[in-house]
Design an enzyme around this catalytic site. Structure first.
Site, mmCIF file in Angstrom:
data_model
loop_
_atom_site.group_PDB
_atom_site.id
_atom_site.type_symbol
_atom_site.label_atom_id
_atom_site.label_comp_id
_atom_site.label_asym_id
_atom_site.label_seq_id
_atom_site.Cartn_x
_atom_site.Cartn_y
_atom_site.Cartn_z
ATOM 1 N N GLU A 90 -7.441 -1.002 -20.208
ATOM 2 C CA GLU A 90 -6.910 -1.832 -21.271
ATOM 3 C C GLU A 90 -7.091 -3.299 -20.919
ATOM 4 O O GLU A 90 -7.060 -3.672 -19.762
ATOM 5 C CB GLU A 90 -5.405 -1.592 -21.411
ATOM 6 C CG GLU A 90 -5.095 -0.146 -21.590
ATOM 7 C CD GLU A 90 -3.606 0.100 -21.671
ATOM 8 O OE1 GLU A 90 -2.833 -0.869 -21.642
ATOM 9 O OE2 GLU A 90 -3.244 1.271 -21.773
ATOM 10 N N CYS A 104 -5.830 -11.116 -20.655
ATOM 11 C CA CYS A 104 -5.151 -10.364 -19.599
ATOM 12 C C CYS A 104 -6.051 -9.189 -19.210
ATOM 13 O O CYS A 104 -6.356 -8.337 -20.033
ATOM 14 C CB CYS A 104 -3.792 -9.874 -20.082
ATOM 15 S SG CYS A 104 -2.941 -8.841 -18.856
ATOM 16 N N CYS A 111 -3.646 2.762 -10.910
ATOM 17 C CA CYS A 111 -3.104 1.933 -9.836
ATOM 18 C C CYS A 111 -2.471 2.839 -8.794
ATOM 19 O O CYS A 111 -1.899 3.866 -9.128
ATOM 20 C CB CYS A 111 -2.048 0.971 -10.394
ATOM 21 S SG CYS A 111 -1.433 -0.213 -9.169
ATOM 22 N N CYS A 115 4.755 1.501 -8.622
ATOM 23 C CA CYS A 115 6.000 0.857 -9.060
ATOM 24 C C CYS A 115 6.662 1.758 -10.109
ATOM 25 O O CYS A 115 5.998 2.209 -11.049
ATOM 26 C CB CYS A 115 5.710 -0.529 -9.628
ATOM 27 S SG CYS A 115 4.895 -1.612 -8.436
ATOM 28 N N CYS A 118 6.375 1.189 -14.102
ATOM 29 C CA CYS A 118 5.088 0.757 -14.649
ATOM 30 C C CYS A 118 4.258 1.949 -15.107
ATOM 31 O O CYS A 118 4.125 2.943 -14.390
ATOM 32 C CB CYS A 118 4.334 -0.039 -13.579
ATOM 33 S SG CYS A 118 2.680 -0.545 -14.092
ATOM 34 N N GLY A 160 -3.804 -2.112 -12.367
ATOM 35 C CA GLY A 160 -4.392 -2.182 -11.034
ATOM 36 C C GLY A 160 -3.832 -3.283 -10.159
ATOM 37 O O GLY A 160 -3.094 -4.154 -10.623
ATOM 38 N N GLU A 161 -4.176 -3.223 -8.882
ATOM 39 C CA GLU A 161 -3.741 -4.232 -7.912
ATOM 40 C C GLU A 161 -4.958 -5.089 -7.526
ATOM 41 O O GLU A 161 -5.820 -4.644 -6.766
ATOM 42 C CB GLU A 161 -3.130 -3.534 -6.690
ATOM 43 C CG GLU A 161 -2.836 -4.465 -5.524
ATOM 44 C CD GLU A 161 -2.116 -5.751 -5.909
ATOM 45 O OE1 GLU A 161 -1.134 -5.723 -6.662
ATOM 46 O OE2 GLU A 161 -2.575 -6.824 -5.453
ATOM 47 N N SER A 192 -2.103 -11.813 -10.288
ATOM 48 C CA SER A 192 -0.772 -11.273 -10.018
ATOM 49 C C SER A 192 -0.874 -10.105 -9.042
ATOM 50 O O SER A 192 -1.654 -9.178 -9.247
ATOM 51 C CB SER A 192 -0.139 -10.800 -11.327
ATOM 52 O OG SER A 192 1.119 -10.174 -11.081
ATOM 53 N N SER A 215 4.792 -10.178 -7.643
ATOM 54 C CA SER A 215 5.786 -9.335 -8.315
ATOM 55 C C SER A 215 6.906 -8.998 -7.345
ATOM 56 O O SER A 215 6.833 -8.020 -6.612
ATOM 57 C CB SER A 215 5.115 -8.049 -8.814
ATOM 58 O OG SER A 215 4.162 -8.375 -9.798
ATOM 59 N N LEU A 216 7.936 -9.819 -7.350
ATOM 60 C CA LEU A 216 9.020 -9.648 -6.370
ATOM 61 C C LEU A 216 10.030 -8.605 -6.839
ATOM 62 O O LEU A 216 10.307 -7.640 -6.147
ATOM 63 C CB LEU A 216 9.684 -11.007 -6.128
ATOM 64 C CG LEU A 216 10.586 -11.116 -4.918
ATOM 65 C CD1 LEU A 216 9.848 -10.772 -3.633
ATOM 66 C CD2 LEU A 216 11.167 -12.532 -4.816
ATOM 67 N N HIS A 217 10.610 -8.814 -7.994
ATOM 68 C CA HIS A 217 11.426 -7.808 -8.705
ATOM 69 C C HIS A 217 12.765 -7.441 -8.082
ATOM 70 O O HIS A 217 13.541 -6.718 -8.705
ATOM 71 C CB HIS A 217 10.643 -6.507 -8.940
ATOM 72 C CG HIS A 217 9.375 -6.678 -9.738
ATOM 73 N ND1 HIS A 217 9.183 -7.682 -10.651
ATOM 74 C CD2 HIS A 217 8.240 -5.951 -9.754
ATOM 75 C CE1 HIS A 217 7.990 -7.564 -11.192
ATOM 76 N NE2 HIS A 217 7.388 -6.535 -10.663
ATOM 77 N N ASN A 291 9.715 -3.780 -20.341
ATOM 78 C CA ASN A 291 9.062 -3.305 -21.555
ATOM 79 C C ASN A 291 9.074 -1.780 -21.512
ATOM 80 O O ASN A 291 8.434 -1.194 -20.651
ATOM 81 C CB ASN A 291 7.620 -3.821 -21.528
ATOM 82 C CG ASN A 291 7.054 -3.929 -22.897
ATOM 83 O OD1 ASN A 291 7.420 -3.161 -23.784
ATOM 84 N ND2 ASN A 291 6.158 -4.856 -23.082
ATOM 85 N N CYS A 334 1.253 -3.325 -20.096
ATOM 86 C CA CYS A 334 1.338 -2.541 -18.869
ATOM 87 C C CYS A 334 0.883 -1.096 -18.972
ATOM 88 O O CYS A 334 1.628 -0.158 -18.692
ATOM 89 C CB CYS A 334 2.768 -2.590 -18.329
ATOM 90 S SG CYS A 334 3.519 -4.194 -18.467
HETATM 91 N N1 SAH Z 1 -0.481 -5.043 -9.581
HETATM 92 C C1 SAH Z 1 -0.209 -6.394 -9.965
HETATM 93 C C2 SAH Z 1 -0.658 -6.770 -11.372
HETATM 94 C C3 SAH Z 1 -0.402 -5.838 -12.508
HETATM 95 S S1 SAH Z 1 1.148 -5.714 -13.289
HETATM 96 C C4 SAH Z 1 1.254 -6.708 -9.775
HETATM 97 O O1 SAH Z 1 2.004 -5.842 -9.359
HETATM 98 O O2 SAH Z 1 1.644 -7.850 -10.002
HETATM 99 C C5 SAH Z 1 1.579 -7.284 -13.988
HETATM 100 C C6 SAH Z 1 3.082 -7.478 -14.057
HETATM 101 O O3 SAH Z 1 3.686 -6.609 -15.052
HETATM 102 C C7 SAH Z 1 3.764 -7.140 -12.741
HETATM 103 O O4 SAH Z 1 4.750 -8.110 -12.449
HETATM 104 C C8 SAH Z 1 4.391 -5.804 -13.059
HETATM 105 O O5 SAH Z 1 5.439 -5.502 -12.182
HETATM 106 C C9 SAH Z 1 4.823 -5.988 -14.496
HETATM 107 N N2 SAH Z 1 5.152 -4.746 -15.198
HETATM 108 C C10 SAH Z 1 4.680 -3.499 -14.978
HETATM 109 N N3 SAH Z 1 5.245 -2.609 -15.817
HETATM 110 C C11 SAH Z 1 6.094 -3.301 -16.593
HETATM 111 C C12 SAH Z 1 6.971 -2.941 -17.678
HETATM 112 N N4 SAH Z 1 7.072 -1.701 -18.111
HETATM 113 N N5 SAH Z 1 7.688 -3.928 -18.265
HETATM 114 C C13 SAH Z 1 7.566 -5.215 -17.836
HETATM 115 N N6 SAH Z 1 6.760 -5.616 -16.846
HETATM 116 C C14 SAH Z 1 6.040 -4.671 -16.212
#
Ligand code: SAH
Length: 343
Positions: A90, A104, A111, A115, A118, A160-161, A192, A215-217, A291, A334
């Site tokens: 996508e 984007c 991936c 996470c 995701c 992907g990463e 990212s 992506s700290l979270h 999301n 995502c």
């Molecule tokens: N692998 C990389 C880039 C891809 S994801 C990374 O981890 O940053 C891009 C961003 O979208 C990341 O911050 C990821 O954690 C976030 N993301 C993934 N799924 C999501 C969701 N369902 N809702 C909101 N953000 C999400």
């Protein structure tokens, strides 16, 4: 057959030398690709017929096919692309009121990071994208713009990463920034990452101008390891040190992304801990309300909770931006379109 978009500018030059064609042909070919996004070599009408035929003998130009194209009310457009091996990825075009047009892009098929919130990682990793495939994402999206409208920004925040596919991503970003490519300023490109210290340091040493988002979270290892499994082997401290190094080397402030999952990491106490973790660092925080992904048990916090979270960070002196959702009605976030599309 070789993919033309996989060839470096030097390789294309060398091919032209082999063909006894003048060097300036390279600029013409690139203009047809990056400005005009033509469908076939045949349409490159300022090249001789025989050169066009030899290009078509040696290279393919398009290897991806648009299988779905969704348009949201807010101007967001999303493409589901099928690759030559049938895999699907996508990519998204975002528009905003500042007249920014942002691409984007995905960097891998699926991936491996896992996470928990995701959609991209639900089926694991299939493979890396090639340089040519990543450039095709850019071009397929650019084709959605009216003639003369330029792409202004690019984020590698799709599937992907990216730091695990840097060898293929970087030449693609080179095509994005070259004046005879898409001519997007490197300062308007953001990569990212889930947070891979070695990759962050490597990128910092390359001396490129790209922005880095991490992506700290979560503010503690205990919580982060629960929602971002790769954290178990790495830990927040090593990531922050690598981010500090990125800033030292590049002068670019690192953006920390923080997805807000109701009842999990959105408590005011989490905000206070995050603030103390990032205090004194030249950091930007990007809050991303979750999301919803079909089949996953997480919920989006109420807007007031998100607002309050941001206010606590701001009160502690951090710069905060909240990414209110775009394109969610078209599964633009995502890795979700791929899962919802019929096979
Ligand atoms: N692998 C990389 C880039 C891809 S994801 C990374 O981890 O940053 C891009 C961003 O979208 C990341 O911050 C990821 O954690 C976030 N993301 C993934 N799924 C999501 C969701 N369902 N809702 C909101 N953000 C999400």
């Amino acid at each position: 057959m070789r993919h033309l978009l996989d060839q470096s500018p030097e390789q294309l030059d060398a091919w032209l030398v082999d063909q006894r064609a003048p060097r300036y042909r390279a600029a013409q070919i690139r203009r047809w690709i990056f400005d005009k996004t033509v469908a076939a070599f045949e349409q490159m009408t300022d090249l001789g017929k025989s050169l066009r035929a030899r290009l078509a003998e040696d290279f393919c130009l398009w290897t991806t096919r648009v299988v779905r194209h969704k348009v949201a009310d807010d101007g967001t457009e999303k493409l589901l692309l099928e690759l030559s091996d049938g895999a699907r990825i996508e990519c998204v075009l975002l528009r905003d009121d500042k007249d920014h047009r942002t691409l984007c892009l995905s960097s891998q098929v699926g991936c491996a990071m896992g996470c928990v919130f995701c959609a991209s990682g639900l089926d694991g990793l299939a493979r890396n994208l090639t340089t040519g495939e990543i450039i095709e994402e850019m071009l397929q999206l650019k084709r959605l713009l009216p003639e003369g409208q330029r792409v202004t920004h690019l984020v590698v925040m799709g599937m992907g990463e990216p730091l695990l596919n840097l060898d293929r991503l970087l030449p693609a970003l080179d095509a994005a920034t070259r004046p005879d490519g898409l001519a997007i300023s490197a300062r308007r490109i953001t990569i990212s990452t889930v947070g891979i210290p070695k990759g962050i340091r490597h990128l910092a040493d390359l001396d490129c101008q790209y922005h880095l988002a991490v992506s700290l979270h979560a503010p503690t290892d205990e919580l982060r390891s629960r929602i971002v499994p790769t954290n178990r082997a790495i830990g927040i401290e090593a990531i922050l040190q690598a981010a500090d190094y990125y800033f030292e080397r590049t002068g670019r402030r690192v953006m920390f992304e923080y997805i807000l999952l109701a009842g999990i990491n959105d408590h005011p106490e989490h905000a206070r801990r995050l603030a103390s973790l990032l205090k004194g660092r030249p950091a930007l925080v990007n809050l991303i309300p979750y999301n919803p992904v079909a089949g996953l048990p997480y919920r989006t916090p109420r807007p007031l909770v998100t607002k309050r979270f941001g206010e606590i960070l701001e009160a502690a002196g951090l710069s905060v931006a909240t990414r209110w959702r775009k394109g969610d009605r078209i599964d633009a976030a995502c890795g979700q379109l791929r899962r919802s599309a019929p096979t």
